[in-house]
Design a protein around this motif. Sequence first.
Motif, PDB file in Angstrom:
ATOM      1  N   GLU A 123       0.817  -1.221   0.000  1.00 17.24           N
ATOM      2  CA  GLU A 123       0.000   0.000   0.000  1.00 17.24           C
ATOM      3  C   GLU A 123       0.848   1.268   0.000  1.00 17.24           C
ATOM      4  OE1 GLU A 123      -3.706   0.141   2.370  1.00 17.24           O
ATOM      5  OE2 GLU A 123      -2.946  -1.724   3.231  1.00 17.24           O
ATOM      6  N   GLY A 124       2.112   1.161   0.353  1.00 14.33           N
ATOM      7  CA  GLY A 124       2.995   2.316   0.370  1.00 14.33           C
ATOM      8  C   GLY A 124       4.434   1.864   0.315  1.00 14.33           C
TER       9      GLY A 124
ATOM     10  N   ALA B  59       1.379   9.835  -9.370  1.00 16.15           N
ATOM     11  CA  ALA B  59       0.261   9.900 -10.303  1.00 16.15           C
ATOM     12  C   ALA B  59      -0.648   8.681 -10.181  1.00 16.15           C
ATOM     13  CB  ALA B  59       0.788  10.021 -11.733  1.00 16.15           C
ATOM     14  N   ARG B  60      -0.068   7.543  -9.805  1.00 17.45           N
ATOM     15  CA  ARG B  60      -0.851   6.307  -9.658  1.00 17.45           C
ATOM     16  C   ARG B  60      -1.486   6.197  -8.283  1.00 17.45           C
ATOM     17  NH1 ARG B  60       3.635   2.036 -11.249  1.00 17.45           N
ATOM     18  NH2 ARG B  60       2.017   0.537 -10.650  1.00 17.45           N
ATOM     19  N   GLY B  61      -1.230   7.167  -7.410  1.00 26.26           N
ATOM     20  CA  GLY B  61      -1.835   7.158  -6.089  1.00 26.26           C
ATOM     21  C   GLY B  61      -1.169   6.237  -5.095  1.00 26.26           C
ATOM     22  N   VAL B  62       0.111   5.887  -5.330  1.00 24.77           N
ATOM     23  CA  VAL B  62       0.844   5.032  -4.397  1.00 24.77           C
ATOM     24  C   VAL B  62       1.615   5.929  -3.423  1.00 24.77           C
ATOM     25  CG1 VAL B  62       2.595   3.236  -4.141  1.00 24.77           C
ATOM     26  CG2 VAL B  62       1.091   3.246  -6.146  1.00 24.77           C
ATOM     27  N   PRO B  63       1.272   5.934  -2.137  1.00 23.93           N
ATOM     28  CA  PRO B  63       1.977   6.783  -1.175  1.00 23.93           C
ATOM     29  C   PRO B  63       3.424   6.319  -0.997  1.00 23.93           C
ATOM     30  CG  PRO B  63      -0.091   5.945  -0.265  1.00 23.93           C
ATOM     31  CD  PRO B  63       0.188   5.169  -1.500  1.00 23.93           C
ATOM     32  N   PHE B  64       4.328   7.264  -0.785  1.00 26.11           N
ATOM     33  CA  PHE B  64       5.716   6.911  -0.519  1.00 26.11           C
ATOM     34  C   PHE B  64       6.348   7.959   0.379  1.00 26.11           C
ATOM     35  CE2 PHE B  64       5.954   9.476  -4.398  1.00 26.11           C
ATOM     36  CZ  PHE B  64       6.983  10.365  -4.104  1.00 26.11           C
ATOM     37  N   GLY B  65       7.461   7.576   0.999  1.00 27.48           N
ATOM     38  CA  GLY B  65       8.238   8.483   1.826  1.00 27.48           C
ATOM     39  C   GLY B  65       9.716   8.221   1.632  1.00 27.48           C
TER      40      GLY B  65
ATOM     41  N   ALA C  90       8.298  15.737  -0.943  1.00 26.49           N
ATOM     42  CA  ALA C  90       7.936  14.407  -0.455  1.00 26.49           C
ATOM     43  C   ALA C  90       8.222  14.342   1.041  1.00 26.49           C
ATOM     44  CB  ALA C  90       8.725  13.319  -1.190  1.00 26.49           C
ATOM     45  N   ASP C  91       7.497  13.476   1.729  1.00 21.85           N
ATOM     46  CA  ASP C  91       7.783  13.236   3.145  1.00 21.85           C
ATOM     47  C   ASP C  91       9.207  12.719   3.281  1.00 21.85           C
ATOM     48  OD1 ASP C  91       5.159  13.914   3.639  1.00 21.85           O
ATOM     49  OD2 ASP C  91       4.464  11.855   3.900  1.00 21.85           O
ATOM     50  N   TRP C  92       9.919  13.213   4.310  1.00 20.59           N
ATOM     51  CA  TRP C  92      11.323  12.835   4.491  1.00 20.59           C
ATOM     52  C   TRP C  92      11.655  12.792   5.973  1.00 20.59           C
ATOM     53  CZ3 TRP C  92      15.221  15.923   6.758  1.00 20.59           C
ATOM     54  CH2 TRP C  92      16.528  15.403   6.675  1.00 20.59           C
ATOM     55  N   VAL C  93      12.472  11.816   6.354  1.00 18.94           N
ATOM     56  CA  VAL C  93      12.991  11.710   7.716  1.00 18.94           C
ATOM     57  C   VAL C  93      14.500  11.527   7.634  1.00 18.94           C
ATOM     58  CG1 VAL C  93      12.939  10.449   9.893  1.00 18.94           C
ATOM     59  CG2 VAL C  93      10.856  10.621   8.520  1.00 18.94           C
ATOM     60  N   GLY C  94      15.252  12.313   8.392  1.00 19.60           N
ATOM     61  CA  GLY C  94      16.708  12.191   8.390  1.00 19.60           C
ATOM     62  C   GLY C  94      17.326  13.134   9.395  1.00 19.60           C
ATOM     63  N   ILE C  95      18.589  13.476   9.171  1.00 21.04           N
ATOM     64  CA  ILE C  95      19.291  14.423  10.032  1.00 21.04           C
ATOM     65  C   ILE C  95      19.904  15.517   9.158  1.00 21.04           C
ATOM     66  CG2 ILE C  95      19.862  12.579  11.679  1.00 21.04           C
ATOM     67  CD1 ILE C  95      22.842  13.002  10.692  1.00 21.04           C
TER      68      ILE C  95
ATOM     69  N   MET D 241      -1.194   6.577   3.825  1.00 21.10           N
ATOM     70  CA  MET D 241      -1.986   5.411   3.454  1.00 21.10           C
ATOM     71  C   MET D 241      -3.437   5.543   3.916  1.00 21.10           C
ATOM     72  SD  MET D 241       0.962   2.582   4.327  1.00 21.10           S
ATOM     73  CE  MET D 241      -0.117   1.155   4.347  1.00 21.10           C
ATOM     74  N   LEU D 242      -3.640   6.293   4.996  1.00  8.78           N
ATOM     75  CA  LEU D 242      -4.995   6.491   5.522  1.00  8.78           C
ATOM     76  C   LEU D 242      -5.673   7.708   4.920  1.00  8.78           C
ATOM     77  CD1 LEU D 242      -4.399   5.585   9.284  1.00  8.78           C
ATOM     78  CD2 LEU D 242      -5.511   4.199   7.523  1.00  8.78           C
ATOM     79  N   GLY D 243      -5.013   8.364   3.960  1.00 11.67           N
ATOM     80  CA  GLY D 243      -5.683   9.426   3.235  1.00 11.67           C
ATOM     81  C   GLY D 243      -5.202  10.834   3.471  1.00 11.67           C
ATOM     82  N   PHE D 244      -4.162  11.028   4.289  1.00 11.83           N
ATOM     83  CA  PHE D 244      -3.652  12.385   4.524  1.00 11.83           C
ATOM     84  C   PHE D 244      -3.089  12.960   3.229  1.00 11.83           C
ATOM     85  CE2 PHE D 244       0.031  15.130   5.688  1.00 11.83           C
ATOM     86  CZ  PHE D 244      -0.683  16.157   6.305  1.00 11.83           C
ATOM     87  N   THR D 245      -3.514  14.176   2.878  1.00 15.86           N
ATOM     88  CA  THR D 245      -3.083  14.795   1.625  1.00 15.86           C
ATOM     89  C   THR D 245      -2.427  16.156   1.846  1.00 15.86           C
ATOM     90  OG1 THR D 245      -5.294  15.757   1.319  1.00 15.86           O
ATOM     91  CG2 THR D 245      -4.859  13.609   0.274  1.00 15.86           C
ATOM     92  N   GLY D 246      -1.993  16.428   3.070  1.00 12.51           N
ATOM     93  CA  GLY D 246      -1.400  17.713   3.388  1.00 12.51           C
ATOM     94  C   GLY D 246      -0.006  17.883   2.815  1.00 12.51           C
ATOM     95  N   GLU D 247       0.614  19.008   3.173  1.00 13.51           N
ATOM     96  CA  GLU D 247       1.953  19.330   2.690  1.00 13.51           C
ATOM     97  C   GLU D 247       2.965  18.263   3.104  1.00 13.51           C
ATOM     98  OE1 GLU D 247       2.973  21.987   0.752  1.00 13.51           O
ATOM     99  OE2 GLU D 247       0.797  22.166   0.484  1.00 13.51           O
TER     100      GLU D 247
END
Length: 322
Positions: free
Chosen positions: A111-112, A131-137, A148-153, A300-306
């Motif tokens: 799903e992601g 474009a295909r609606g597959v969430p990723f980070g 895109a969502d990002w986690v790091g230092i 995956m649960l539908g959040f579409t924010g920044e």
Amino acid sequence: MARAVGVTPATVSYALNGLPGVSEELRDQIKAVADEMGFRPSRLAVGLRLGRTNTLGLLLPDVANPFYPELASGVIEGASAEGMQVFVAQVGLDGRDHASAVSALVDSHCEGLLFTAVLPHDIPMLTDLRARGVPFGLINRRIEGLDADWVGIDDFAAARELTSLVLEGRQSVAVFGGPERSSVSAGRAAGARAALAAAGRTPLPDGMVGDLTRESGVERARALFDARGPVDLVVCGNDVIALGVMDVCHERGLAVPDDVAVTGFDDMSFASAGPLRLTTVEVPRHEMGRQAVAGLRRRMLGFTGEPQVVELPYTVRRRNTA
């Protein structure tokens, strides 16, 4: 199972999936027969019927690099806490297998997706996923200009702080970075150069770019020492490169840190062990994985924010090698 109980397959499905239309007595009978037969429902099949699979894909460049299994541990722990499973794919040091791995994971109904080693040439692939609606980070590496969502230092700040800390009395300094297209390697190399510039020094031009492997550290250190003789300090883009540099110091009878100081980056599990005691930067890999899962779960649960940017704290660990 339906034949054993004397009911229709639909009745068995209703009973095992907790759906109405089956008496409690019959439901208990069907479950008892299922236990006797060792039946376990397919979580994937159930998920597909409900429109959810609760699986995510994690793409790693090199599972032999200790950085990535430790990061994956955080991803798996975070996913487990959310009731999700993780499919892992190795994509190669240069990401050459990214596209095929993504196709396989999406075809497996993930799903992601979580990427740990994106490069600029991956932008079309990521744009297509969106474009295909597959969430990723993204974890660790990021791509300039890609929201895109990002986690790091803050790799730049960490490398600058580490280099500044160990510079005293060191005049001849080499920086052994990683691939220049990697945002992480570029940030670490730039941070080291900034610390040197602030101290009025210029890094040696040798060995600035290379692979994030022990072999790369060996090759670059041999070439550097052959060309210039021992240097005062080698600042490495990760702990594994630092091990290769120390291998060459050992084979040539050079004491660390008296003859050559060496620093790493990441604080991998071996860095603090025994006589090694490597000077490095602790990167919270496990927490990076957990935070990335939390962000992906929201998508995956539908959040579409920044895009959500999570910059975690790092810790400089000064030990015995510098």
